[in-house]
Design a protein around this motif. Structure first.
Motif, PDB file in Angstrom:
ATOM      1  N   ALA A 155       0.822  -1.207   0.000  1.00 43.09           N
ATOM      2  CA  ALA A 155       0.000   0.000   0.000  1.00 43.09           C
ATOM      3  C   ALA A 155       0.856   1.257   0.000  1.00 43.09           C
ATOM      4  CB  ALA A 155      -0.926  -0.005   1.212  1.00 43.09           C
ATOM      5  N   VAL A 156       1.843   1.313   0.876  1.00 39.76           N
ATOM      6  CA  VAL A 156       2.667   2.516   0.976  1.00 39.76           C
ATOM      7  C   VAL A 156       3.494   2.713  -0.288  1.00 39.76           C
ATOM      8  CG1 VAL A 156       4.512   3.667   2.280  1.00 39.76           C
ATOM      9  CG2 VAL A 156       2.673   2.470   3.494  1.00 39.76           C
ATOM     10  N   ASN A 157       3.936   1.612  -0.886  1.00 36.47           N
ATOM     11  CA  ASN A 157       4.667   1.717  -2.148  1.00 36.47           C
ATOM     12  C   ASN A 157       3.796   2.330  -3.238  1.00 36.47           C
ATOM     13  OD1 ASN A 157       7.051   1.080  -3.861  1.00 36.47           O
ATOM     14  ND2 ASN A 157       5.607  -0.300  -4.864  1.00 36.47           N
ATOM     15  N   MET A 158       2.518   1.946  -3.285  1.00 35.46           N
ATOM     16  CA  MET A 158       1.599   2.544  -4.247  1.00 35.46           C
ATOM     17  C   MET A 158       1.505   4.052  -4.035  1.00 35.46           C
ATOM     18  SD  MET A 158      -1.511  -0.253  -4.110  1.00 35.46           S
ATOM     19  CE  MET A 158      -2.674   0.912  -4.811  1.00 35.46           C
ATOM     20  N   TRP A 159       1.324   4.450  -2.798  1.00 40.63           N
ATOM     21  CA  TRP A 159       1.209   5.875  -2.506  1.00 40.63           C
ATOM     22  C   TRP A 159       2.496   6.634  -2.830  1.00 40.63           C
ATOM     23  CZ3 TRP A 159      -1.409   4.021   2.508  1.00 40.63           C
ATOM     24  CH2 TRP A 159      -2.807   4.026   2.362  1.00 40.63           C
ATOM     25  N   MET A 160       3.634   6.025  -2.514  1.00 37.87           N
ATOM     26  CA  MET A 160       4.911   6.700  -2.754  1.00 37.87           C
ATOM     27  C   MET A 160       5.211   6.835  -4.245  1.00 37.87           C
ATOM     28  SD  MET A 160       6.242   7.808   0.038  1.00 37.87           S
ATOM     29  CE  MET A 160       7.946   8.127  -0.450  1.00 37.87           C
ATOM     30  N   ASN A 161       4.604   6.007  -5.064  1.00 34.71           N
ATOM     31  CA  ASN A 161       4.811   6.089  -6.511  1.00 34.71           C
ATOM     32  C   ASN A 161       3.832   7.033  -7.193  1.00 34.71           C
ATOM     33  OD1 ASN A 161       7.038   4.376  -6.714  1.00 34.71           O
ATOM     34  ND2 ASN A 161       5.759   2.545  -6.765  1.00 34.71           N
ATOM     35  N   SER A 162       3.055   7.753  -6.402  1.00 28.99           N
ATOM     36  CA  SER A 162       2.111   8.748  -6.915  1.00 28.99           C
ATOM     37  C   SER A 162       2.467  10.095  -6.300  1.00 28.99           C
ATOM     38  CB  SER A 162       0.677   8.351  -6.538  1.00 28.99           C
ATOM     39  OG  SER A 162      -0.218   9.418  -6.768  1.00 28.99           O
ATOM     40  N   SER A 163       2.654  11.109  -7.129  1.00 25.46           N
ATOM     41  CA  SER A 163       3.194  12.385  -6.642  1.00 25.46           C
ATOM     42  C   SER A 163       2.348  13.022  -5.552  1.00 25.46           C
ATOM     43  CB  SER A 163       3.377  13.356  -7.805  1.00 25.46           C
ATOM     44  OG  SER A 163       2.137  13.596  -8.464  1.00 25.46           O
ATOM     45  N   GLY A 164       1.024  13.008  -5.706  1.00 35.96           N
ATOM     46  CA  GLY A 164       0.167  13.642  -4.714  1.00 35.96           C
ATOM     47  C   GLY A 164       0.177  12.926  -3.379  1.00 35.96           C
ATOM     48  N   HIS A 165       0.116  11.595  -3.429  1.00 31.55           N
ATOM     49  CA  HIS A 165       0.144  10.811  -2.196  1.00 31.55           C
ATOM     50  C   HIS A 165       1.501  10.912  -1.515  1.00 31.55           C
ATOM     51  CE1 HIS A 165      -2.847   9.042  -4.919  1.00 31.55           C
ATOM     52  NE2 HIS A 165      -3.558   8.851  -3.824  1.00 31.55           N
ATOM     53  N   ARG A 166       2.543  10.873  -2.313  1.00 27.92           N
ATOM     54  CA  ARG A 166       3.903  11.003  -1.798  1.00 27.92           C
ATOM     55  C   ARG A 166       4.083  12.353  -1.097  1.00 27.92           C
ATOM     56  NH1 ARG A 166       9.114   9.078  -3.865  1.00 27.92           N
ATOM     57  NH2 ARG A 166      10.748  10.595  -3.392  1.00 27.92           N
ATOM     58  N   ALA A 167       3.527  13.398  -1.696  1.00 30.52           N
ATOM     59  CA  ALA A 167       3.630  14.732  -1.096  1.00 30.52           C
ATOM     60  C   ALA A 167       2.964  14.769   0.271  1.00 30.52           C
ATOM     61  CB  ALA A 167       3.012  15.773  -2.029  1.00 30.52           C
ATOM     62  N   ASN A 168       1.827  14.108   0.406  1.00 28.19           N
ATOM     63  CA  ASN A 168       1.167  14.047   1.711  1.00 28.19           C
ATOM     64  C   ASN A 168       2.029  13.321   2.735  1.00 28.19           C
ATOM     65  OD1 ASN A 168      -1.115  15.428   0.931  1.00 28.19           O
ATOM     66  ND2 ASN A 168      -2.328  13.587   0.544  1.00 28.19           N
ATOM     67  N   ILE A 169       2.584  12.181   2.333  1.00 29.20           N
ATOM     68  CA  ILE A 169       3.389  11.376   3.255  1.00 29.20           C
ATOM     69  C   ILE A 169       4.633  12.132   3.713  1.00 29.20           C
ATOM     70  CG2 ILE A 169       4.884   9.322   3.351  1.00 29.20           C
ATOM     71  CD1 ILE A 169       2.710   7.873   1.711  1.00 29.20           C
ATOM     72  N   LEU A 170       5.218  12.922   2.830  1.00 25.25           N
ATOM     73  CA  LEU A 170       6.481  13.603   3.146  1.00 25.25           C
ATOM     74  C   LEU A 170       6.293  15.053   3.595  1.00 25.25           C
ATOM     75  CD1 LEU A 170       8.769  12.274   0.261  1.00 25.25           C
ATOM     76  CD2 LEU A 170       8.460  11.356   2.566  1.00 25.25           C
ATOM     77  N   ASN A 171       5.064  15.522   3.651  1.00 27.50           N
ATOM     78  CA  ASN A 171       4.811  16.917   4.021  1.00 27.50           C
ATOM     79  C   ASN A 171       5.229  17.171   5.475  1.00 27.50           C
ATOM     80  OD1 ASN A 171       3.660  19.442   4.714  1.00 27.50           O
ATOM     81  ND2 ASN A 171       2.034  19.168   3.201  1.00 27.50           N
ATOM     82  N   PRO A 172       6.184  18.073   5.705  1.00 29.97           N
ATOM     83  CA  PRO A 172       6.648  18.321   7.083  1.00 29.97           C
ATOM     84  C   PRO A 172       5.618  19.045   7.953  1.00 29.97           C
ATOM     85  CG  PRO A 172       7.693  19.846   5.563  1.00 29.97           C
ATOM     86  CD  PRO A 172       6.931  18.866   4.718  1.00 29.97           C
ATOM     87  N   ASP A 173       4.588  19.607   7.349  1.00 32.76           N
ATOM     88  CA  ASP A 173       3.559  20.310   8.127  1.00 32.76           C
ATOM     89  C   ASP A 173       2.633  19.338   8.853  1.00 32.76           C
ATOM     90  OD1 ASP A 173       4.510  22.774   7.305  1.00 32.76           O
ATOM     91  OD2 ASP A 173       3.144  22.864   5.581  1.00 32.76           O
ATOM     92  N   TYR A 174       2.581  18.093   8.400  1.00 34.19           N
ATOM     93  CA  TYR A 174       1.730  17.101   9.044  1.00 34.19           C
ATOM     94  C   TYR A 174       2.542  16.377  10.108  1.00 34.19           C
ATOM     95  CZ  TYR A 174      -0.953  17.944   4.776  1.00 34.19           C
ATOM     96  OH  TYR A 174      -1.633  18.527   3.740  1.00 34.19           O
ATOM     97  N   LYS A 175       2.046  16.414  11.333  1.00 36.84           N
ATOM     98  CA  LYS A 175       2.757  15.819  12.463  1.00 36.84           C
ATOM     99  C   LYS A 175       2.140  14.491  12.887  1.00 36.84           C
ATOM    100  CE  LYS A 175       4.403  17.016  17.120  1.00 36.84           C
ATOM    101  NZ  LYS A 175       4.389  18.056  18.192  1.00 36.84           N
ATOM    102  N   TYR A 176       0.855  14.325  12.634  1.00 33.98           N
ATOM    103  CA  TYR A 176       0.124  13.153  13.125  1.00 33.98           C
ATOM    104  C   TYR A 176      -0.469  12.347  11.964  1.00 33.98           C
ATOM    105  CZ  TYR A 176       0.441  15.466  17.635  1.00 33.98           C
ATOM    106  OH  TYR A 176       0.921  16.057  18.770  1.00 33.98           O
ATOM    107  N   LEU A 177      -0.587  11.039  12.196  1.00 28.03           N
ATOM    108  CA  LEU A 177      -1.137  10.125  11.195  1.00 28.03           C
ATOM    109  C   LEU A 177      -2.038   9.098  11.864  1.00 28.03           C
ATOM    110  CD1 LEU A 177      -1.240   8.670   8.389  1.00 28.03           C
ATOM    111  CD2 LEU A 177       0.871   7.490   9.057  1.00 28.03           C
TER     112      LEU A 177
END
Length: 234
Positions: free
Chosen positions: A182-204
């Motif tokens: 699942a995470v690999n799918m998200w990381m291979n998509s620019s929008g999802h990857r941006a969410n995962i790596l966004n430093p403004d988001y602290k909690y998941l």
């Protein structure tokens, strides 16, 4: 001649800027919110239950959520970001949305459920308002299928999927294996990857829901949601 079939998974992204315990039968394992204070993305994969194959009749959802959470943090660390902190509130919102997508047979960031139509409304229900927030969704397979590869169906095989006619069954994912997929799918998509790596988001918080695709030989699938936010929630 016997024809093979091909099927695919999918992902979707939404951005806005502004627990229960289930026993894991194999090792009598029970994941709780307190375990997030004990493990990190390095130590989590060493737990035996994480590497067990998922029993689709007895899914440890908190453990699956944790697997996706820690695999996401592994990617955060890989790219020099601070790891996410777990938010039980975000997990409730994410799990609720995944279950709604299964129960009401939809796949979207927009929900038909009254009061939960948008991500903002869903997060407000768990105490998250006026925060930077985002949502990733996906659906993927419960078995270790390589997307785009042709397979033989249960009707052709007598009850299971395989790459060769009457060959070895394609096995169920492990908890960690499904998380990586699942995470690999998200990381291979620019929008999802941006969410995962966004430093403004602290909690998941992560939520998953199992279903069987009645239009495709009752194949086991999961709908998945990640909710990110700058605050923890209630």
């Amino acid at each position: 001649m016997v024809n093979k079939i091909i099927f695919r998974s999918a992902i979707s992204v939404l951005v806005l800027c502004s627990c229960i315990t289930i026993n894991y039968s194999g090792d009598d394992y029970s994941w709780t919110d307190a375990d997030y204070e004990i493990y990190d993305f390095r130590s989590f994969p060493t737990q035996p239950a994480v590497n067990a194959r998922i029993d689709m009749d007895n899914i440890d959802y908190p453990l699956l959520h944790a697997a996706i959470f820690y695999e996401t943090n592994r990617q955060r660390e890989k790219y020099g970001r601070q790891p996410f902190l777990h938010s039980p509130a975000l997990e409730r919102a994410a799990w609720g949305h995944s279950r709604d997508m299964v129960a009401y047979n939809f796949y979207s960031h927009t929900s038909p459920v009254k009061g939960k139509e948008t991500m903002s409304k869903r997060l407000a229900l768990v105490g998250i308002r006026n925060a930077s927030s985002a949502e990733n969704i996906a659906y993927t397979f419960g078995i270790e299928y390589e997307a785009g590869r042709s397979v033989y169906s249960p009707l052709q095989n007598g009850g299971y999927f395989s790459y060769e006619l009457k060959g070895e069954p394609i096995k169920n994912h492990t908890y960690l294996g499904l998380a990586k997929e699942a995470v690999n799918m998200w990381m291979n998509s620019s929008g999802h990857r941006a969410n995962i790596l966004n430093p403004d988001y602290k909690y998941l918080g992560v939520g998953a829901a199992h279903y069987q695709d009645t239009g495709f030989f009752n194949m086991d699938n999961f709908k998945l949601t990640q909710n990110f936010a700058s605050i923890k929630g209630e």
